[in-house]
Design a protein around this motif. Structure first.
Motif, mmCIF file in Angstrom:
data_model
loop_
_atom_site.group_PDB
_atom_site.id
_atom_site.type_symbol
_atom_site.label_atom_id
_atom_site.label_comp_id
_atom_site.label_asym_id
_atom_site.label_seq_id
_atom_site.Cartn_x
_atom_site.Cartn_y
_atom_site.Cartn_z
ATOM 1 N N ASP A 203 0.835 -1.205 0.000
ATOM 2 C CA ASP A 203 0.000 0.000 0.000
ATOM 3 C C ASP A 203 0.871 1.257 0.000
ATOM 4 N N LEU A 204 1.881 1.274 0.835
ATOM 5 C CA LEU A 204 2.755 2.442 0.921
ATOM 6 C C LEU A 204 3.577 2.605 -0.353
ATOM 7 N N ILE A 205 4.103 1.512 -0.862
ATOM 8 C CA ILE A 205 4.870 1.555 -2.105
ATOM 9 C C ILE A 205 3.989 2.053 -3.255
ATOM 10 N N ASP A 206 2.752 1.574 -3.300
ATOM 11 C CA ASP A 206 1.840 1.985 -4.369
ATOM 12 C C ASP A 206 1.482 3.463 -4.269
ATOM 13 N N ALA A 207 1.323 3.986 -3.044
ATOM 14 C CA ALA A 207 1.042 5.410 -2.879
ATOM 15 C C ALA A 207 2.199 6.251 -3.408
ATOM 16 N N CYS A 208 3.423 5.795 -3.159
ATOM 17 C CA CYS A 208 4.596 6.505 -3.683
ATOM 18 C C CYS A 208 4.607 6.484 -5.211
ATOM 19 N N ALA A 209 4.263 5.346 -5.798
ATOM 20 C CA ALA A 209 4.203 5.255 -7.253
ATOM 21 C C ALA A 209 3.186 6.246 -7.807
ATOM 22 N N CYS A 210 2.043 6.363 -7.141
ATOM 23 C CA CYS A 210 1.024 7.310 -7.598
ATOM 24 C C CYS A 210 1.525 8.750 -7.491
ATOM 25 N N ALA A 211 2.316 9.051 -6.465
ATOM 26 C CA ALA A 211 2.887 10.399 -6.351
ATOM 27 C C ALA A 211 3.859 10.676 -7.493
ATOM 28 N N VAL A 212 4.640 9.674 -7.887
ATOM 29 C CA VAL A 212 5.538 9.829 -9.034
ATOM 30 C C VAL A 212 4.724 10.134 -10.288
ATOM 31 N N ALA A 213 3.615 9.418 -10.467
ATOM 32 C CA ALA A 213 2.764 9.678 -11.621
ATOM 33 C C ALA A 213 2.143 11.064 -11.552
ATOM 34 N N ALA A 214 1.767 11.498 -10.351
ATOM 35 C CA ALA A 214 1.206 12.843 -10.206
ATOM 36 C C ALA A 214 2.208 13.899 -10.674
ATOM 37 N N ARG A 215 3.463 13.652 -10.416
ATOM 38 C CA ARG A 215 4.498 14.606 -10.836
ATOM 39 C C ARG A 215 4.871 14.455 -12.299
ATOM 40 N N ASP A 216 4.981 13.215 -12.795
ATOM 41 C CA ASP A 216 5.644 12.972 -14.080
ATOM 42 C C ASP A 216 4.740 12.509 -15.211
ATOM 43 N N SER A 217 3.543 12.027 -14.897
ATOM 44 C CA SER A 217 2.740 11.377 -15.936
ATOM 45 C C SER A 217 2.285 12.346 -17.024
ATOM 46 N N THR A 218 2.458 11.909 -18.259
ATOM 47 C CA THR A 218 1.912 12.632 -19.414
ATOM 48 C C THR A 218 1.093 11.692 -20.295
ATOM 49 N N GLN A 219 0.881 10.459 -19.839
ATOM 50 C CA GLN A 219 0.220 9.443 -20.654
ATOM 51 C C GLN A 219 -0.943 8.819 -19.899
ATOM 52 N N SER A 220 -1.897 8.327 -20.649
ATOM 53 C CA SER A 220 -3.012 7.617 -20.046
ATOM 54 C C SER A 220 -3.558 6.618 -21.054
ATOM 55 N N VAL A 221 -4.323 5.657 -20.556
ATOM 56 C CA VAL A 221 -5.058 4.736 -21.422
ATOM 57 C C VAL A 221 -6.540 4.983 -21.216
ATOM 58 N N GLY A 222 -7.301 4.795 -22.267
ATOM 59 C CA GLY A 222 -8.738 5.018 -22.237
ATOM 60 C C GLY A 222 -9.214 5.381 -23.630
ATOM 61 N N ASP A 223 -10.519 5.520 -23.767
ATOM 62 C CA ASP A 223 -11.082 5.822 -25.082
ATOM 63 C C ASP A 223 -11.621 7.245 -25.191
ATOM 64 N N GLY A 224 -11.299 8.074 -24.188
ATOM 65 C CA GLY A 224 -11.722 9.466 -24.231
ATOM 66 C C GLY A 224 -13.148 9.712 -23.774
#
Length: 237
Positions: A203-224
């Motif tokens: 849980d803690l490791i996953d929360a950190c990963a989400c924080a990295v995505a909050a800072r760095d993410s420019t990509q997503s999957v989905g159909d809009g």
């Protein structure tokens, strides 16, 4: 624990830096990790999602579905599952939490959508947290709070290859190393501080990963597509 660090840094101006927040659910509530532009970092936990979302942030990512239809599988879940496998739960739907039990939910979905189009035990077990997120979210809030999936984030950070299972010692070390490379240098120490909180290591490791995505993410999957409440159905990584 980490909340003390946050209070001190608020006094000396820490929150003038852009702060990036990641959240994940656990048995007794929610765990949040954050990191700012200077590399200052911390974590906190609470039974209340809204208390953690009140931590000042430029952007947040949460490991929980945002944007739900009443029926059908979301395109973002189907695409993410193609990329990283069964760690992506299928069948997130609005009002799943209205059913008395999982058997009743599956009878309904099988009748109206076809046999095998039900929900898994894993998804059923997070239905109350799905509801909490759904009640908190608005289209305006989604401008700064997005959905992420930790395994999709780690897949991307690792050069788009699947890691060892996160429950294995090797898999956990792989994920901690990837977080360290993105500035989360305190994760191993934090894992020793979580005892007695109910927060799982993952849980803690996953929360950190989400924080990295909050800072760095420019990509997503989905159909809009957006759901009936105007929420985008997408997974950021």
């Amino acid at each position: 624990m980490s909340s003390e660090t946050r209070e001190e840094t608020e006094i000396d101006g820490r929150m003038t830096c852009k702060n990036y927040l990641g959240l994940d659910g656990f048995r007794f509530g929610w765990v949040a990790a954050w990191i700012d532009e200077r590399g200052d970092q911390g974590f906190d936990y609470s039974p209340s999602l809204m208390r953690l979302l009140a931590i000042p942030h430029a952007r947040a990512m949460i490991d929980m579905p945002i944007g739900l239809n009443a029926s059908g599988y979301r395109a973002c879940d189907l695409r993410a599952r193609e990329l990283i496998g069964p760690s992506v739960f299928l069948g997130a739907r609005r009002d799943l939490w209205a059913f008395h039990d999982m058997a009743a939910a599956n009878r309904h979905y099988w009748k109206h959508e076809g046999e095998g189009r039900g929900v898994s035990a894993q998804l059923w077990n997070i239905r109350d947290k799905m509801r909490e997120v759904d009640e908190a979210m608005t289209p305006a809030r989604q401008a700064t709070i997005g959905e992420a999936h930790p395994e999709l984030i780690f897949w991307n950070l690792a050069g788009r290859v699947r890691l060892e299972p996160k429950t294995s010692p090797r898999g956990r070390e792989q994920r901690i190393a990837l977080l360290r490379g993105r500035g989360f240098t305190e994760v191993k120490r934090w894992l020793t501080l979580r005892h007695g909180t109910g927060i799982g290591r993952d849980d803690l490791i996953d929360a950190c990963a989400c924080a990295v995505a909050a800072r760095d993410s420019t990509q997503s999957v989905g159909d809009g597509r957006i759901d009936p409440r105007g929420l985008r159905m997408e997974i950021n990584f």
